[in-house]
Design a protein around this motif. Structure first.
Motif, short mmCIF file in Angstrom:
data_model
loop_
_atom_site.label_atom_id
_atom_site.label_comp_id
_atom_site.label_asym_id
_atom_site.label_seq_id
_atom_site.Cartn_x
_atom_site.Cartn_y
_atom_site.Cartn_z
N LYS A 11 -4.58 6.46 -9.85
CA LYS A 11 -3.15 6.44 -10.11
C LYS A 11 -2.48 7.40 -9.14
O LYS A 11 -3.14 8.22 -8.50
N ILE A 12 -1.17 7.29 -9.03
CA ILE A 12 -0.44 8.11 -8.06
C ILE A 12 0.67 8.83 -8.80
O ILE A 12 1.26 8.28 -9.73
N ASP A 13 0.91 10.10 -8.44
CA ASP A 13 1.98 10.82 -9.13
C ASP A 13 3.21 10.96 -8.23
O ASP A 13 3.22 10.46 -7.09
N VAL A 34 0.83 -1.20 0.00
CA VAL A 34 0.00 0.00 0.00
C VAL A 34 0.87 1.25 0.00
O VAL A 34 2.05 1.20 0.26
N CYS A 35 0.24 2.36 -0.33
CA CYS A 35 0.94 3.63 -0.30
C CYS A 35 -0.07 4.67 0.17
O CYS A 35 -1.27 4.55 -0.10
N ALA A 54 -4.24 2.48 -14.28
CA ALA A 54 -4.30 2.57 -12.82
C ALA A 54 -3.05 1.98 -12.17
O ALA A 54 -2.47 1.03 -12.66
N ASP A 55 -2.66 2.59 -11.03
CA ASP A 55 -1.60 1.99 -10.22
C ASP A 55 -2.19 1.11 -9.13
O ASP A 55 -1.53 0.21 -8.63
N LEU A 99 -8.08 0.37 -16.50
CA LEU A 99 -7.35 -0.55 -15.62
C LEU A 99 -5.85 -0.48 -15.91
O LEU A 99 -5.02 -0.51 -15.01
N SER A 100 -5.53 -0.36 -17.18
CA SER A 100 -4.13 -0.30 -17.58
C SER A 100 -3.46 0.99 -17.11
O SER A 100 -2.26 1.02 -16.86
#
Lengths: 410, 410
Positions: free
Chosen positions: B363-365, B341-342, B386-387, B383-384
């Motif tokens: 997603k996460i930057d 997790v993040c 997404a992180d 989905l592709s």
């Protein structure tokens, strides 16, 4: 002579090795693989969609395909009446055309008839007869419809060269009709642990010996980073034996990694042998990083082999394997990927080491506290407890307790 | 009859399936494997250290083993003089004993002679003769020494049952003389995609069809989570064909996963067939989760097979594969591991769905902003990109822009 005092920064070390590889055509060969077997592999080509997704206008609901204008004014109490002129069957082309006043039954995912530009959910309709439908809802053009190419246009680049394939990408590639891809092949690695004092993990009769930790540690890291370990050796610090083993490994490996035998004060066979066996000679001997200073890099053009001598200290060897071997290969393949990182709050001060990159092992808790793990030199236990590491750049100041920091997963 | 309205919460669904497996002795079999091949495997036993680490008192410096008291008062200008009575050789037992006034040369990692309790770094000494050493530094008892068992005590539990082995653990196991471990075997999975409209990823002549995304998506996720995909099928929605395929798969698989064909309004062959083929009958048909509601779980005692029917929607199928299949297996193996997790800052409001667990792809930057990815139902593209996903529990309120949230990596 190799001067131990002339250390490189981490960035310089990577750049030297990378340039030497590029200038001498290191083989990051390309092979065609089935998408089914592509998890974790790196794309060696841009992927261009062969199709529109979807490939035809389709309904997102179970209901009736209509001309939106025909439903204007329809509501709960005052329906619009349409003629049902057919049914679109799931998985089959729909050859029907509709005109004003007509509609066609379409299941979710079914193809729209020609002329239709919206769908009415079945819940808002009533079959008066087989051929006559009451519509109790007004729909706008495009409502409950996905148009041809809405998700992906034919010819569009959908995944770029350098992308590491994950499970979602595998599904995505199927959706754009790609069954095979060009990927960089998995590189072959030989791992050599050296040290007179080292014995295999489960050997008995061991007084005075130290168990070899680095072989299995580096096999594990290689597996994790999609490298193919073709061989591993545990050697005494004997120059002739080491030279023979590295030399043979260079004939069938892309990367030869030794550990131990590279630090001052020990017999320094590795650097002498690596210097002799490689066309580049030793490129870097000593990196301004803590831990991990006694690291050697070299490249041999004849056999196209990267040769890296890692420190014997397990923590240093693991960290430098990641930062030198893995990251240089990533750079050679042009891998574009997010590092696996997490942000949290550091629970103690971490002092910087002037003039050196500092690596501090840490663990992270449920509340995203990042906790430094200290341990005396060589205690493998500390590595096993760690979730990752915090990296202080060359000229960065120390980190204060309570600051936000980035943890790199190991 | 199966009542679609009686949905289970995610926790209920897992608990039902888990209990059924436990009560009917689902085989999470154990096998002995080499540590070299253990990356990602789950320990089926507590690992007890067979040795002390280190196995003898050893020096952490190149220098001289001494009796600490003998160095009292020594400093830069006033040395203490000791008799050199031998040398400890790297990798060999040291049979020498020292008495007061004596010392022995010891390399880093070398074994201390009997009687010694500290080491002086070579930098602080001077050889007056071969037999006479000047010591310019006072050392405390235990200084520059790691005592036998300091890192790990013989008989101590060093890794617990349920631990997933990482590269550091592989090294750590070597250090405690463990070369083989008992691990849960990799479970065998068969993946079946169903739908009249589905075609293989690279088939041509496809008007009205939809390309099968879920097979490769679920193969990818299985590989990622250390499951062994032994077979995969793409089937029409035909009850007899589906029954035959699932039934055969149950004879050699631990887990059979179907996708598609489980939602209301489509031909509902999956639930009928799964109900007929399993001793438990359908345990759950419908989970209070968005997306992913039309999910089926069952267990067959005779063949010891978990059978799960996932939705056809790729995002739902990926998320539910993780939350039901992977997490139930983890629970059965008693896996103790941190979720990957993040934490980050959500950039938009995420509304909750009353009475349902809500899954939002994100997603996460670089700055740890967590950005929701919206896409119309069924668009694999989302989905592709997404992180991972953010999870809102059953009774949790929506998340407001700017709040800290936990992202689960997919």
């Amino acid at each position: 002579m190799i001067d131990l005092l002339k250390v490189d920064s981490l960035e310089e070390a990577i750049e030297k090795l990378y340039s030497e590889c590029v200038n001498n055509h290191f083989n990051v060969d390309i092979e065609e693989i089935d998408v089914k077997n592509s998890l974790g592999r790196v794309l060696a080509e841009d992927i261009v969609s062969k199709v529109n997704v979807p490939e035809f206008d389709r309904s997102t609901v179970d209901g009736y395909a209509v001309i939106a204008k025909d439903t204007e004014g329809a509501n709960d109490t005052i329906p619009t009446f349409l003629n049902v002129v057919g049914e679109s069957l799931m998985g089959l082309p729909c050859d029907i055309s509709i005109k004003n006043g007509e509609c066609v039954y379409v299941p979710t995912g079914g193809m729209l008839p020609k002329g239709a530009n919206a769908c009415v959910m079945i819940e808002y309709t009533e079959n008066i007869t087989d051929k006559k439908l009451a519509v109790y809802n007004s729909v706008a053009e495009g409502q409950s419809v996905i148009k041809k190419g809405d998700d992906v246009k034919e010819g569009a680049i959908v995944l770029s060269k350098g992308k590491r394939i994950n499970a979602a990408d595998m599904g995505f590639l199927s959706s754009v009709a790609v069954g095979k891809i060009k990927a960089y092949r998995k590189l072959n690695v030989t791992i050599i642990s050296t040290g007179d004092e080292l014995i295999d993990g489960d050997e008995k009769d061991t007084l005075g010996k130290i168990r070899d930790v680095n072989t299995n540690l580096l096999i594990g890291l290689s597996n994790k980073y999609n490298l193919n370990v073709i061989n591993n050796f545990l050697l005494k610090d004997e120059e002739i034996l080491l030279e023979k083993t590295i030399s043979e490994a260079m004939t069938n490996s892309d990367v030869v990694v030794t550990s131990g035998g590279s630090s001052k004060g020990k017999k320094d066979a590795s650097s002498v042998v690596i210097d002799r066996l490689t066309s580049s000679k030793v490129l870097t001997h000593g990196i301004a990083i803590k831990p991990g200073k006694p690291t050697i890099t070299a490249y041999d053009n004849k056999t196209k082999t990267i040769v890296v001598g890692l420190p014997g200290h397990p923590v240093a060897s693991a960290v430098l394997f990641k930062l030198i071997v893995v990251d240089t290969i990533r750079k050679l393949m042009g891998v574009k990927e997010k590092e696996s990182v997490c942000e949290g709050t550091i629970t103690e001060n971490i002092p910087a080491s002037p003039g050196r990159t500092t690596i501090q092992l840490v663990k992270i808790d449920d509340k995203f506290n990042i906790i430094p793990i200290y341990g005396r030199s060589g205690l493998i236990h500390t590595l096993s407890m760690a979730d990752g590491f915090v990296k202080l750049e060359l000229n960065q100041e120390g980190i204060n307790k309570g600051e936000k920091v980035k943890m790199y997963y190991l």
